[in-house]
Write an enzyme that holds these catalytic residues in place. Structure first.
Site, PDB file in Angstrom:
ATOM      1  N   PHE A   1       0.802  -1.221   0.000  1.00 34.92           N
ATOM      2  CA  PHE A   1       0.000   0.000   0.000  1.00 34.92           C
ATOM      3  C   PHE A   1       0.833   1.268   0.000  1.00 34.92           C
ATOM      4  CE2 PHE A   1       0.804  -0.327   4.590  1.00 34.92           C
ATOM      5  CZ  PHE A   1       1.034   1.002   4.928  1.00 34.92           C
TER       6      PHE A   1
ATOM      7  N   ARG B   1      -5.831  -1.885  -0.672  1.00 35.85           N
ATOM      8  CA  ARG B   1      -6.059  -0.612   0.020  1.00 35.85           C
ATOM      9  C   ARG B   1      -5.871   0.593  -0.898  1.00 35.85           C
ATOM     10  NH1 ARG B   1      -2.600  -1.398   5.636  1.00 35.85           N
ATOM     11  NH2 ARG B   1      -3.738  -3.181   6.472  1.00 35.85           N
TER      12      ARG B   1
ATOM     13  N   CYS C   1       9.610   1.420   3.900  1.00 36.36           N
ATOM     14  CA  CYS C   1      10.550   0.407   4.387  1.00 36.36           C
ATOM     15  C   CYS C   1      11.959   0.975   4.463  1.00 36.36           C
ATOM     16  CB  CYS C   1      10.515  -0.836   3.502  1.00 36.36           C
ATOM     17  SG  CYS C   1      11.155  -0.585   1.842  1.00 36.36           S
TER      18      CYS C   1
END
Length: 530
Positions: A165, A193, A298
């Site tokens: 997402f 999403r 990330c």
């Protein structure tokens, strides 16, 4: 309603109940269940994603397998022309794609445009596929008398991608442009999403002239992922996302079904701040890397290890974080948008609360943040936690929110030991003006990909990655990772490693005897029919 810059209205593709792409046509699903997609700043339902039945997903796989038969034989120059057209259409529609990201994911419009741009760079790199593929073959002549050996790369067949997402444009564009240009057909599963950007990008690829069936889409959640892992036509799976899903995909697709898997997962990236670094530049980068995209990257930098006197900079870091403005991503001047869901907000605030119970100090508390006019939004303000130590939840877990943990160390050796003992291996950074310090860090660090921030470095041969806060490599390199952040068959995303992942090596051994060569000469005399 959004309008594409080339004048074609397609808002119906990403409003209401979404369709799936099959043979270059958008099809209504026969699904009986739909997943609502919410604007995270308002909780408004902007569209619904079908949980496609297995019969429809099987039809998608059959279409991809059939299209592969002709696509693999399409000349590499013809593929290149399609990709050249595609990169131009992405440029023309960059803002429209970014608006969809902001609406469904929440990040600021400027950040969303950066999302699209970083994906576009991979598309542009894929336009060089003739050279990329050429570099992968080898030839050795005269190994023995009249014996030649050569190797070249062939496509795998049908491959698939499961997308997260947090980067609805960049991550899909890491996958299918490279896969398609290598001669594969591709099945894409957008995040349930945030499906809008992927939908528009898929249509733009159709507009670029991609033949029917080369790019298809599937929608759903767990059952859809399991279909990708299990379907016999799909030879390889690309995934970016959380560890639970990534490890499941690797175990099921690779372990049970023998498929290739590339899976980049969670992270807890550490930055080492040395006292000789440029203070203002370093603090700016820390704030941007920790709180940009509401920490939902990330490659965010959620842990700062302040070495020696650098700890005296923490009050200045606090003031810079306080100056950030929370709000919906479409509003000018907004720095930190909402997190993706109420559940994500609850989790992040729970970790912050537990950090206090474990003995940490909240230098800045982002819990219970409310934005006037957007009271239902999933907002968590910038948070700074001091006194974090290994073993504490806030230190160990990937929070995926705007939370920055400060750790103090007396020496560089102590700081490096902390990074190396971390279970994650996605990325790391150092902030220093000292070439010897930077070299030691580069040599001894064990995280996956290394970004050395040598701010105003005076030693010229160490000018690497200056003022780049998020260490995501450009497409001519590859997105790497190790430890708990990566599982799979050893191939990373895009770059040379991406070409390797989406192709298989074929080696040909040929024997053509010199004495078998015949000289042909035309006969001009009247044939006698003997």
């Amino acid at each position: 309603m959004l309008r594409l810059s080339h004048g074609v209205r397609r808002a119906s593709l990403y409003e209401g109940r979404l369709k799936y792409l099959l043979n270059n046509e958008w099809k209504e699903s026969a699904a009986t269940e739909y997943i609502p997609v919410h604007n995270p700043a308002t909780q408004e339902v902007v569209c619904e994603v079908p949980k496609m039945p297995l019969s429809e997903m099987n039809a998608v796989a059959e279409s991809s397998a059939e299209a592969y038969k002709s696509w693999r034989e399409t000349s590499i120059l013809s593929r290149q022309q399609i990709m050249l057209k595609y990169q131009q259409l992405i440029k023309e529609n960059k803002t429209e794609v970014a608006k969809l990201i902001t609406r469904e994911q929440g990040k600021t419009l400027a950040d969303a445009e950066g999302d699209v741009h970083r994906g576009l760079q991979v598309v542009e790199h894929a336009c060089g596929i003739p050279s990329l593929m050429q570099l992968k073959g080898e030839t050795l002549q005269g190994l023995s008398k009249d014996l030649d050996i050569k190797s070249y790369r062939e496509p795998l067949g049908v491959v698939a991608g499961v997308c997260p997402f947090n980067f609805p444009a960049m991550i899909p564009l890491w996958m299918y442009p490279v896969a398609l240009m290598c001669g594969n057909t591709f099945i894409m599963k957008p995040s349930e999403r945030v499906p809008g950007a992927s939908t528009l990008l898929s249509q733009l690829l159709i507009d670029s002239g991609l033949p029917a069936g080369c790019l298809n889409t599937v929608h759903g959640s767990h059952d859809c992922v399991n279909f990708i892992c299990d379907n016999e036509h799909i030879r390889a799976v690309s995934f970016v996302g959380g560890n639970g899903a990534g490890e499941h995909i690797n175990n099921r697709a690779a372990g049970s079904n023998g498929k290739r898997v590339q899976s980049n997962m969670g992270a807890k990236n550490h930055g080492i701040i040395m006292p000789d670094a440029n203070k203002n530049a370093t603090l700016n980068q820390l704030v941007g890397a920790a709180f940009g995209a509401a920490g939902q990257r990330c490659m965010a930098l959620p842990v700062g290890i302040f070495v020696g006197e650098a700890r005296e900079w923490i009050p200045d870091l606090l003031q810079m974080a306080k100056d950030l403005k929370c709000g919906p991503g479409h509003e000018p001047g907004c720095d930190v948008g909402p997190v993706i869901s109420p559940q994500a907000k609850e989790y992040i605030e729970g970790v912050i609360t537990q950090s206090v119970a474990e003995g940490c100090h909240l230098l800045l508390d982002g819990r219970n943040t409310t934005v006037p006019g957007y009271e239902k939004g999933n907002f968590v303000g910038p948070t700074i936690i001091t006194g974090c130590k290994p073993g504490m939840r806030a230190y160990e877990e990937e929070i995926f929110g705007p939370v920055f943990c400060t750790v103090e160390a007396e020496t560089l050796d102590e700081a490096i030991a902390l990074v190396n003992s971390n279970q994650w291996g996605n990325g790391t950074a150092i902030f220093t003006n000292n070439g010897a310090t930077a070299r030691k860090f580069q040599h001894e660090i064990q995280a996956g990909q290394v970004r050395m921030e040598y701010l105003y470095l005076r030693i010229t041969f160490f000018k690497v990655g200056i003022n780049v806060p998020i260490p995501v490599p450009l497409p001519m390199f590859s997105f790497t990772g190790n430890k708990k952040s990566y599982v799979g068959s050893g191939h990373n995303f895009y770059g040379k490693a991406g070409v390797h992942f989406y192709t298989q090596l074929k080696t040909i051994t040929e024997l053509w005897r010199a004495e078998d060569a015949t000289e042909l000469k035309a006969e001009v005399a009247m044939p006698t029919m003997k």
